[in-house]
Design a protein around this motif. Sequence first.
Motif, PDB file in Angstrom:
ATOM      1  N   ASP A 164      21.363 -16.548 -11.405  1.00  0.00           N
ATOM      2  CA  ASP A 164      20.259 -16.972 -10.804  1.00  0.00           C
ATOM      3  C   ASP A 164      19.121 -17.197 -11.680  1.00  0.00           C
ATOM      4  OD1 ASP A 164      17.907 -17.225  -8.970  1.00  0.00           O
ATOM      5  OD2 ASP A 164      19.342 -16.496  -7.397  1.00  0.00           O
ATOM      6  N   ARG A 166      16.053 -17.206 -11.151  1.00  0.00           N
ATOM      7  CA  ARG A 166      15.019 -16.388 -10.885  1.00  0.00           C
ATOM      8  C   ARG A 166      14.988 -15.226 -11.489  1.00  0.00           C
ATOM      9  NH1 ARG A 166      15.603 -16.590  -4.733  1.00  0.00           N
ATOM     10  NH2 ARG A 166      17.720 -16.278  -5.222  1.00  0.00           N
ATOM     11  N   GLY A 352      11.764 -24.377  -7.777  1.00  0.00           N
ATOM     12  CA  GLY A 352      11.777 -23.277  -6.639  1.00  0.00           C
ATOM     13  C   GLY A 352      12.873 -22.056  -7.019  1.00  0.00           C
ATOM     14  N   ARG A 353      13.836 -22.350  -8.090  1.00  0.00           N
ATOM     15  CA  ARG A 353      14.860 -21.333  -8.488  1.00  0.00           C
ATOM     16  C   ARG A 353      14.277 -20.468  -9.481  1.00  0.00           C
ATOM     17  NH1 ARG A 353      20.163 -24.924  -9.730  1.00  0.00           N
ATOM     18  NH2 ARG A 353      20.810 -22.746  -9.658  1.00  0.00           N
TER      19      ARG A 353
ATOM     20  N   GLY B  99      20.132 -17.694  -2.216  1.00  0.00           N
ATOM     21  CA  GLY B  99      18.904 -17.800  -1.630  1.00  0.00           C
ATOM     22  C   GLY B  99      17.839 -19.164  -1.904  1.00  0.00           C
ATOM     23  N   TYR B 100      18.162 -19.816  -3.070  1.00  0.00           N
ATOM     24  CA  TYR B 100      17.536 -20.942  -3.435  1.00  0.00           C
ATOM     25  C   TYR B 100      17.876 -22.261  -2.230  1.00  0.00           C
ATOM     26  CZ  TYR B 100      16.899 -25.548  -5.805  1.00  0.00           C
ATOM     27  OH  TYR B 100      16.347 -26.536  -6.055  1.00  0.00           O
ATOM     28  N   TYR B 101      19.133 -22.317  -2.007  1.00  0.00           N
ATOM     29  CA  TYR B 101      19.498 -23.162  -1.231  1.00  0.00           C
ATOM     30  C   TYR B 101      18.978 -22.820   0.287  1.00  0.00           C
ATOM     31  CZ  TYR B 101      22.644 -24.494  -5.041  1.00  0.00           C
ATOM     32  OH  TYR B 101      22.917 -24.751  -6.064  1.00  0.00           O
ATOM     33  N   TYR B 103      16.255 -21.229   0.904  1.00  0.00           N
ATOM     34  CA  TYR B 103      14.895 -21.637   0.972  1.00  0.00           C
ATOM     35  C   TYR B 103      14.673 -23.109   1.270  1.00  0.00           C
ATOM     36  CZ  TYR B 103       9.974 -21.128  -0.735  1.00  0.00           C
ATOM     37  OH  TYR B 103       8.697 -21.255  -0.808  1.00  0.00           O
TER      38      TYR B 103
END
Lengths: 353, 202
Positions: A164, A166, A352-353, B99-101, B103
């Motif tokens: 991920d 993030r 956003g990631r 989580g990204y998707y 969001y």
Amino acid sequence: MIDLAVNTALAALGVLLFLLFLMALLSPLEALSWWAGWSGHAPNPSELSTEAQEEIKESDELPQKEIRQPDYYLVYLTAIGGVSADEISYRERVFLQKLQAALPEAVIISDVFPFSVTNNPLTGERLLGWLWRKIHERRKTITGGMLALFIFARNLFNVAVSADPRYGPINNAGVAREISKSLYRNRYPLQGGIPIVTMGWSGGGQIAVGVAPFLRLGLDAPIYVASIGGVLTDDPGIAFVEHLWHLRGSKDKFPLVGDLLFPGRWRIARKSPWNQFKRAGKMTVYTPGPMIHTGKGDYFDPKTTLPDGTLHVDKTVAIIARAVRSIPSLPELVDDAESLAAYDREKKLHPGR
Amino acid sequence: MTHDQWIGFSILFLSILSLTVGNSVVLFANRVNRAQFIRSLLAFTFLFILSIFLWTLSIQFFAYFFFGKHKPTIDVLLLVAASFTPFIFGFLILLPHLGYYLYALLRVWVMVNLVLNLMRAYQFNIVQALVVSLLGWLLLEFVSSLSFLRLDDIKRWFLKLTTGKPEYKDPDDLVFEYVKRQRELALEAAKARQRAEEISHD
């Protein structure tokens, strides 16, 4: 009676799914709380690790002629079924022994648990350590085997954390730090330069790629990756890898997960670091034969033979040894600035990631 | 304020707090302690609610300016607040990979909610509702980009006051800085020892 059985089964399934969901939700917290200093093992930016300090001391104390440097350092990262780097399976141990025999000029390291930022085994000192120990002790029984699902799930979520964008940098920097410490313990020279090959089996394949930027920049070393049935994601860390050798058995479908779930691996994402890496000819895919992902007939099986009579483990060892020996003595290193730019570009594409 | 309005604002607060928890990785990356973490969550929630309030005012303005329809601010604020309720699931953004998707899905859901709520409350058609909400958002973006207003400075001052940290760096930058610093320290230490050895030989 049947209704009761069905209701009980559904309730059990509900509890199982809830527990898995909770594990997934909390999975980034180990890496994040470590980085933030909440867990007491925080990395101190202004202090060197003890291992690095020892390395500095020892390299100064030893006369130069006594230091015989190995040609390569290989770091083995186990799969998601593992609970600790010390308790890898018999098959993996056989593989590592044979690989060491095939590559006497290399140092092979296997004491890093890839699913913990502090190299803390699941069975080590942690809040639920007692539970993991119980599950691990009983995993050879039928009920224990079912409970071992939680070990797979926990480590699988850790692979997702590593992939991920993030959480990945924090998680992978932590694992890379543990790898660096192990390399220093094994006399990796402070000035860097000796090629490092991270070998990852299954989920360990993602970690092997994820740690590449931090090993490259932290040790000033050329980084190579050997993926053994690795589930490879679209981690932009690939931009720091000199070459990737990907072993994929013709009966192993697990690596497909990475091909399908991660958009950066899709052909349509032409500018992703992965596709640029592939176009640069830096990825070699080997099909060692009809090997499966794990269990009897997998890459490390010391009993099953291929149609030509070669043992599975011997074939895997031969491919990796040949690949490692193909590393040039003075490798043309990736450009750090370019790699960082590729890494940042990927981040900007997914802000956003 | 009526009971229903209190409930509406409480849900808005919880939704935005949940969203902030979902996006809290930046706080961990910037190494806040536990107390700062809580304060930061509350501070970011407050800032987000403030931006929702400003968006409400701009929606109210454009609805009147373009279509001559007026509603009391509190009513518009409540309908905007109601649109943000999907963010009650914002904590799920913490889920790795998914989580990204999620969001992205929640943001679309909020936008659809807002358009539907505007259509219902103002008797707008879909184009009118889209125009009002998007122009409201654009106005907000435009105003916040005006450097002479020094909104960034005000935000930094507010964060410094409430959380002790005036700004939050990108997690990637922090990690790479750490790794590079470690490398520098190792090389500096090696050089220092080498120099010490040379001096002792002399």
